[in-house]
Design a protein around this motif. Structure first.
Motif, PDB file in Angstrom:
ATOM      1  N   GLY A  98      15.480  34.871   2.896  1.00 46.87           N
ATOM      2  CA  GLY A  98      15.335  35.899   1.882  1.00 46.87           C
ATOM      3  C   GLY A  98      13.897  36.128   1.468  1.00 46.87           C
ATOM      4  O   GLY A  98      13.640  36.967   0.608  1.00 46.87           O
ATOM      5  N   ASN A  99      12.959  35.404   2.036  1.00 48.15           N
ATOM      6  CA  ASN A  99      11.571  35.568   1.633  1.00 48.15           C
ATOM      7  C   ASN A  99      10.661  35.819   2.837  1.00 48.15           C
ATOM      8  O   ASN A  99       9.466  35.591   2.782  1.00 48.15           O
ATOM      9  N   GLY A 100      11.231  36.233   3.960  1.00 48.13           N
ATOM     10  CA  GLY A 100      10.437  36.540   5.141  1.00 48.13           C
ATOM     11  C   GLY A 100      10.247  35.347   6.073  1.00 48.13           C
ATOM     12  O   GLY A 100       9.570  35.454   7.080  1.00 48.13           O
ATOM     13  N   THR A 101      10.820  34.169   5.752  1.00 47.94           N
ATOM     14  CA  THR A 101      10.708  32.987   6.605  1.00 47.94           C
ATOM     15  C   THR A 101      12.085  32.614   7.107  1.00 47.94           C
ATOM     16  O   THR A 101      13.102  33.072   6.579  1.00 47.94           O
ATOM     17  N   PHE A 102      12.123  31.757   8.143  1.00 50.45           N
ATOM     18  CA  PHE A 102      13.388  31.126   8.520  1.00 50.45           C
ATOM     19  C   PHE A 102      13.099  29.673   8.863  1.00 50.45           C
ATOM     20  O   PHE A 102      11.978  29.313   9.206  1.00 50.45           O
ATOM     21  N   THR A 103      14.135  28.824   8.730  1.00 52.39           N
ATOM     22  CA  THR A 103      13.995  27.386   8.924  1.00 52.39           C
ATOM     23  C   THR A 103      14.899  26.931  10.055  1.00 52.39           C
ATOM     24  O   THR A 103      16.071  27.295  10.093  1.00 52.39           O
ATOM     25  N   LEU A 104      14.337  26.116  10.991  1.00 52.46           N
ATOM     26  CA  LEU A 104      15.120  25.481  12.051  1.00 52.46           C
ATOM     27  C   LEU A 104      15.312  24.024  11.649  1.00 52.46           C
ATOM     28  O   LEU A 104      14.346  23.318  11.381  1.00 52.46           O
ATOM     29  N   ASN A 105      16.563  23.568  11.567  1.00 56.87           N
ATOM     30  CA  ASN A 105      16.870  22.174  11.262  1.00 56.87           C
ATOM     31  C   ASN A 105      17.253  21.491  12.563  1.00 56.87           C
ATOM     32  O   ASN A 105      18.229  21.875  13.203  1.00 56.87           O
ATOM     33  N   PHE A 106      16.493  20.459  12.989  1.00 57.78           N
ATOM     34  CA  PHE A 106      16.707  19.793  14.264  1.00 57.78           C
ATOM     35  C   PHE A 106      17.648  18.610  14.106  1.00 57.78           C
ATOM     36  O   PHE A 106      17.830  18.084  13.009  1.00 57.78           O
ATOM     37  N   THR A 107      18.241  18.183  15.239  1.00 52.60           N
ATOM     38  CA  THR A 107      19.216  17.085  15.226  1.00 52.60           C
ATOM     39  C   THR A 107      18.597  15.754  14.867  1.00 52.60           C
ATOM     40  O   THR A 107      19.316  14.835  14.506  1.00 52.60           O
ATOM     41  N   ASP A 108      17.286  15.600  14.955  1.00 51.88           N
ATOM     42  CA  ASP A 108      16.674  14.324  14.582  1.00 51.88           C
ATOM     43  C   ASP A 108      16.383  14.255  13.083  1.00 51.88           C
ATOM     44  O   ASP A 108      15.748  13.337  12.610  1.00 51.88           O
ATOM     45  N   GLY A 109      16.845  15.258  12.323  1.00 47.09           N
ATOM     46  CA  GLY A 109      16.682  15.252  10.874  1.00 47.09           C
ATOM     47  C   GLY A 109      15.430  15.967  10.399  1.00 47.09           C
ATOM     48  O   GLY A 109      15.221  16.119   9.208  1.00 47.09           O
ATOM     49  N   THR A 110      14.561  16.392  11.298  1.00 49.00           N
ATOM     50  CA  THR A 110      13.367  17.124  10.896  1.00 49.00           C
ATOM     51  C   THR A 110      13.673  18.617  10.878  1.00 49.00           C
ATOM     52  O   THR A 110      14.715  19.053  11.385  1.00 49.00           O
ATOM     53  N   SER A 111      12.767  19.393  10.309  1.00 48.47           N
ATOM     54  CA  SER A 111      12.963  20.833  10.255  1.00 48.47           C
ATOM     55  C   SER A 111      11.608  21.526  10.354  1.00 48.47           C
ATOM     56  O   SER A 111      10.566  20.903  10.177  1.00 48.47           O
ATOM     57  N   PHE A 112      11.643  22.821  10.673  1.00 46.81           N
ATOM     58  CA  PHE A 112      10.434  23.632  10.774  1.00 46.81           C
ATOM     59  C   PHE A 112      10.718  24.962  10.092  1.00 46.81           C
ATOM     60  O   PHE A 112      11.734  25.597  10.371  1.00 46.81           O
ATOM     61  N   THR A 113       9.840  25.371   9.172  1.00 43.73           N
ATOM     62  CA  THR A 113       9.965  26.659   8.492  1.00 43.73           C
ATOM     63  C   THR A 113       8.800  27.526   8.921  1.00 43.73           C
ATOM     64  O   THR A 113       7.646  27.103   8.866  1.00 43.73           O
ATOM     65  N   THR A 114       9.103  28.743   9.367  1.00 49.73           N
ATOM     66  CA  THR A 114       8.058  29.658   9.839  1.00 49.73           C
ATOM     67  C   THR A 114       7.254  30.173   8.658  1.00 49.73           C
ATOM     68  O   THR A 114       7.658  30.068   7.500  1.00 49.73           O
TER      69      THR A 114
ATOM     70  N   ASP B 298       5.652  33.427   6.559  1.00 48.53           N
ATOM     71  CA  ASP B 298       6.282  34.684   6.165  1.00 48.53           C
ATOM     72  C   ASP B 298       6.070  35.697   7.292  1.00 48.53           C
ATOM     73  O   ASP B 298       4.938  36.014   7.658  1.00 48.53           O
ATOM     74  N   LEU B 299       7.162  36.167   7.874  1.00 46.85           N
ATOM     75  CA  LEU B 299       7.087  37.086   9.004  1.00 46.85           C
ATOM     76  C   LEU B 299       7.163  38.549   8.580  1.00 46.85           C
ATOM     77  O   LEU B 299       7.206  39.438   9.423  1.00 46.85           O
ATOM     78  N   THR B 300       7.134  38.793   7.277  1.00 43.37           N
ATOM     79  CA  THR B 300       7.173  40.164   6.776  1.00 43.37           C
ATOM     80  C   THR B 300       5.824  40.824   7.061  1.00 43.37           C
ATOM     81  O   THR B 300       4.780  40.251   6.756  1.00 43.37           O
ATOM     82  N   GLY B 301       5.869  42.002   7.663  1.00 46.33           N
ATOM     83  CA  GLY B 301       4.630  42.724   7.971  1.00 46.33           C
ATOM     84  C   GLY B 301       4.005  43.292   6.710  1.00 46.33           C
ATOM     85  O   GLY B 301       4.610  43.299   5.632  1.00 46.33           O
ATOM     86  N   PRO B 302       2.781  43.781   6.835  1.00 51.48           N
ATOM     87  CA  PRO B 302       2.113  44.351   5.652  1.00 51.48           C
ATOM     88  C   PRO B 302       2.796  45.660   5.220  1.00 51.48           C
ATOM     89  O   PRO B 302       3.417  46.354   6.022  1.00 51.48           O
ATOM     90  N   ALA B 303       2.678  45.989   3.965  1.00 54.25           N
ATOM     91  CA  ALA B 303       3.289  47.213   3.441  1.00 54.25           C
ATOM     92  C   ALA B 303       2.572  48.433   4.030  1.00 54.25           C
ATOM     93  O   ALA B 303       1.346  48.430   4.204  1.00 54.25           O
TER      94      ALA B 303
END
Length: 142
Positions: free
Chosen positions: A1-17, A19-24
């Motif tokens: 909901g804020n222009g990012t997304f999160t990948l949760n991996f099976t080893d318990g770690t995660s990665f959040t991108t 903000d992928l929202t382009g400029p206005a």
């Protein structure tokens, strides 16, 4: 909901991108009022995710389709090096021989003698206790 997304991996770690929202964009000029249009098609969302237990996961979408990722398992690390064996310590010196009892002798006088394995001996004091008191004489019955 804020222009990012999160990948949760099976080893318990995660990665959040980021903000992928382009400029206005710049404001456009006002258009003319349009006529009412038809409703747009429903969007396609993620209904569920499944950990396949083999390094992949599957996204099941609300339109009934699905997508399975490639194996996201990282490569195995290199083996560690073996440690070296320590050296044995020097043997300790032998302890002195103990002194055991080779024999005992009852001297017949209330003492006894202990003869030790190193050739020495020890004779106890008289261990005879004091004589008991004489009992009273009994009476004769006729």
């Amino acid at each position: 909901g804020n222009g990012t997304f999160t990948l949760n991996f099976t080893d318990g770690t995660s990665f959040t991108t980021a903000d992928l929202t382009g400029p206005a964009g710049t404001n456009g000029t006002d258009g003319t009022d349009g006529t009412d249009g038809t409703n747009g098609a429903d969007g396609n969302g993620i209904a569920s995710t499944v950990d396949n237990g083999n390094g992949t996961f599957t996204l099941n979408f609300t339109d009934g389709t699905s997508f399975t990722t490639a194996d996201l398992t990282g490569p195995a690390g290199t083996n560690g090096t073996n440690g070296t064996n320590g050296t044995d310590g020097a043997n300790g010196t032998n302890g002195a021989d103990g002194n055991g009892i080779a024999s005992t002798v009852d001297n017949g006088n209330g003492t006894f003698t202990l003869n030790f394995t190193d050739g020495t001996s020890f004779t106890t004091a008289d261990l005879t206790g004091p004589a008991g008191a004489n009992g009273t004489n009994g009476t004769n019955k006729d």
